[in-house]
Write an enzyme that holds these catalytic residues in place. Structure first.
Site, mmCIF file in Angstrom:
data_model
loop_
_atom_site.group_PDB
_atom_site.id
_atom_site.type_symbol
_atom_site.label_atom_id
_atom_site.label_comp_id
_atom_site.label_asym_id
_atom_site.label_seq_id
_atom_site.Cartn_x
_atom_site.Cartn_y
_atom_site.Cartn_z
ATOM 1 C CB SER A 135 50.724 -2.698 5.284
ATOM 2 O OG SER A 135 51.078 -2.768 3.925
ATOM 3 C CE LYS A 161 53.825 -0.664 3.591
ATOM 4 N NZ LYS A 161 55.093 -1.226 4.104
ATOM 5 C CE LYS A 163 52.525 -3.342 0.568
ATOM 6 N NZ LYS A 163 53.981 -3.430 0.668
ATOM 7 C CG ASP A 188 55.745 -0.387 0.339
ATOM 8 O OD1 ASP A 188 56.623 -0.181 -0.522
ATOM 9 O OD2 ASP A 188 55.762 -1.374 1.110
ATOM 10 C CD GLU A 213 57.846 0.532 2.838
ATOM 11 O OE1 GLU A 213 56.775 0.945 3.347
ATOM 12 O OE2 GLU A 213 58.275 -0.612 3.017
ATOM 13 C CG ASP A 238 60.972 -2.885 2.343
ATOM 14 O OD1 ASP A 238 61.802 -3.750 2.641
ATOM 15 O OD2 ASP A 238 59.747 -3.149 2.325
ATOM 16 C CE LYS A 262 59.268 -5.384 4.997
ATOM 17 N NZ LYS A 262 58.954 -5.518 3.570
ATOM 18 N N GLY A 290 56.947 -5.269 7.989
ATOM 19 C CA GLY A 290 56.320 -6.563 8.257
ATOM 20 C C GLY A 290 56.247 -7.383 6.991
HETATM 21 O O1 OSB Z 1 56.890 -4.132 1.306
HETATM 22 O O2 OSB Z 1 56.430 -3.839 3.330
HETATM 23 C C1 OSB Z 1 56.354 -4.542 2.331
HETATM 24 C C2 OSB Z 1 54.139 -7.613 3.003
HETATM 25 C C3 OSB Z 1 54.796 -8.579 2.270
HETATM 26 C C4 OSB Z 1 55.913 -8.202 1.546
HETATM 27 C C5 OSB Z 1 56.370 -6.880 1.564
HETATM 28 C C6 OSB Z 1 55.727 -5.925 2.317
HETATM 29 C C7 OSB Z 1 54.566 -6.299 3.023
HETATM 30 C C8 OSB Z 1 53.745 -5.347 3.786
HETATM 31 C C9 OSB Z 1 52.902 -5.953 4.898
HETATM 32 O O3 OSB Z 1 53.651 -4.182 3.516
HETATM 33 C C10 OSB Z 1 53.215 -5.421 6.235
HETATM 34 C C11 OSB Z 1 52.587 -6.277 7.307
HETATM 35 O O4 OSB Z 1 53.135 -7.345 7.680
HETATM 36 O O5 OSB Z 1 51.530 -5.897 7.801
HETATM 37 MG MG MG Z 2 57.805 -2.233 1.762
#
Ligand code: OSB
Ligand code: MG
Length: 372
Positions: A135, A161, A163, A188, A213, A238, A262, A290
């Site tokens: 991510s 992924k 952001k 995401d 996402e 999510d 999660k 994660g």
């Molecule tokens: O939205 O998936 C999410 C990290 C912190 C809070 C929210 C998210 C995330 C990530 C990181 O996308 C995923 C990872 O742990 O590698």
């Molecule tokens: Mg997410």
């Protein structure tokens, strides 16, 4: 097993690289590690609430309060024979799934260790390695993004992924897609958009994304159904899914075609399994998300991901992507030939917490002993 002793450790570690999402930038990452003791064994769980209420309303401080005042007192000194004994003890506490999950997950680890089986075996998992991706946070520049994506692709990650937020969407996504025409790519938004952006999401259809996402509000299901009806790319929820009921509503309303699990967000392994089974029945594939976990949370996530309906790549990357020194051993490595991480095989979550490191990164500590 009688729960004899519980400890909470609030630790804070610097991330290898700052992580920027639509709700903020993380440089330090804090969490609470929960340890439950019985019969000479210790079970570990990780509370993924953050310093600030950006992703969820829960924070380290609220989780500490809920754990120490309401959850730990319901468990301490009690005879627990099955993980199913735990959720009924939380009946009087509304919400706060991350606090609940950390203690319940620690008890799953403890009970698996007592039975001498891995958590995956206890859950009925069906695989020994989990397909994973990485991510990537919002980057200061497009060039920086392409370089960062390239580094992870070179390391062997088969799914990227990105952001996104308003102003950082089509252009960076198109640029990555152009350079990596066949890679598994997804976006995401962490709830940064509203339904008025539907035309923007329609523009993403030709990019062949695996999914988008959580584009809309963090507690919305209704508008996501309206958006999903207008775009071809699967929507994945999510933030909106905290209970089996939320999952059922999302599925019945066709608000998404994929669900991100999660375990902390849904209140623990018991609830996660219930959502897993419902999604499997409904033909909704899943993957494990994660929260930049330490080795404790990462191991829990890997074991849960061995259930059959976790068919899409997880947000579980190698330890070195997050920390120079993790608090548990062994650390996790990417199997470069197939972009997977191997599930630990030892009892419980299968990692050893290094107490000297916990102490080194610890900023708060509380010990609960059996009354009397
Ligand atoms: O939205 O998936 C999410 C990290 C912190 C809070 C929210 C998210 C995330 C990530 C990181 O996308 C995923 C990872 O742990 O590698
Ligand atoms: Mg997410």
């Amino acid at each position: 097993m009688k729960i004899e002793h519980v400890e909470l450790h609030h630790i804070s570690q610097r991330l290898v690289h700052p992580f920027r999402t639509s709700f903020g930038t993380q440089i330090e990452r804090s969490c609470i590690l929960v340890a439950v003791y019985s019969d000479g064994l210790v079970g570990w769980g990780e509370c993924t609430a953050s310093h600030d209420p950006g992703y969820s309303y829960e924070t380290i401080t609220t989780a500490w309060h809920i754990l120490s005042e309401f959850l730990v007192p319901q468990i301490l000194g009690q005879e627990i024979t099955s993980p199913a004994d735990v959720p009924p003890r939380y009946d009087k506490v509304r919400g706060h799934p991350m606090a609940k999950a950390s203690l319940e997950n620690a008890i799953w680890d403890l009970l698996a260790k007592a039975q001498g089986v891995s958590l995956s075996e206890m859950l009925g998992g069906v695989r020994d390695r989990i397909e994973v991706g990485v991510s990537i946070g919002i980057q200061p520049t497009l060039e920086g993004l392409l370089q960062r994506v390239g580094q992870f692709v070179d390391k062997g990650y088969g799914r990227i992924k990105m952001k996104i937020e308003p102003g950082w969407e089509i252009e960076p996504l198109s640029a990555v897609r152009e350079l990596h025409p066949t890679i598994k790519l997804m976006a995401d938004a962490n709830s940064a958009f509203t339904l008025e952006y539907a035309p923007l999401f329609q523009q993403m259809d030709p990019l062949n994304l695996l999914m988008i996402e959580q584009p809309l509000h963090h507690d919305d299901i209704f508008d996501h159904a309206k958006l999903q009806a207008q775009v071809n790319t699967p929507i994945c929820l999510d933030e909106s899914i905290h209970t089996p009921n939320h999952a059922r509503w999302a599925i019945e309303m066709k608000a998404c075609r994929i669900i991100n699990m999660k375990v902390a967000r849904v209140g623990g392994i018991g609830s996660a399994v219930a959502i897993h089974d419902m999604c499997q029945e409904a033909g909704i594939p899943m993957w494990h998300g994660g929260m930049l976990e330490t080795g404790v949370g990462r191991a829990t996530n890997l074991h849960l991901s061995t259930l059959p309906n976790f068919t899409l790549p997880a947000d579980i990357s190698a330890t070195e992507r997050y920390y120079t020194e993790d608090i548990a051993e062994p650390s996790f490595h990417l199997n470069v030939e197939d972009s997977t991480i191997t599930v630990p095989t030892g009892p419980g979550i299968g990692v050893e917490v290094q107490m000297d490191r916990v102490k080194k990164y610890r900023v708060q500590h509380e010990v609960f002993d059996t009354p009397g």
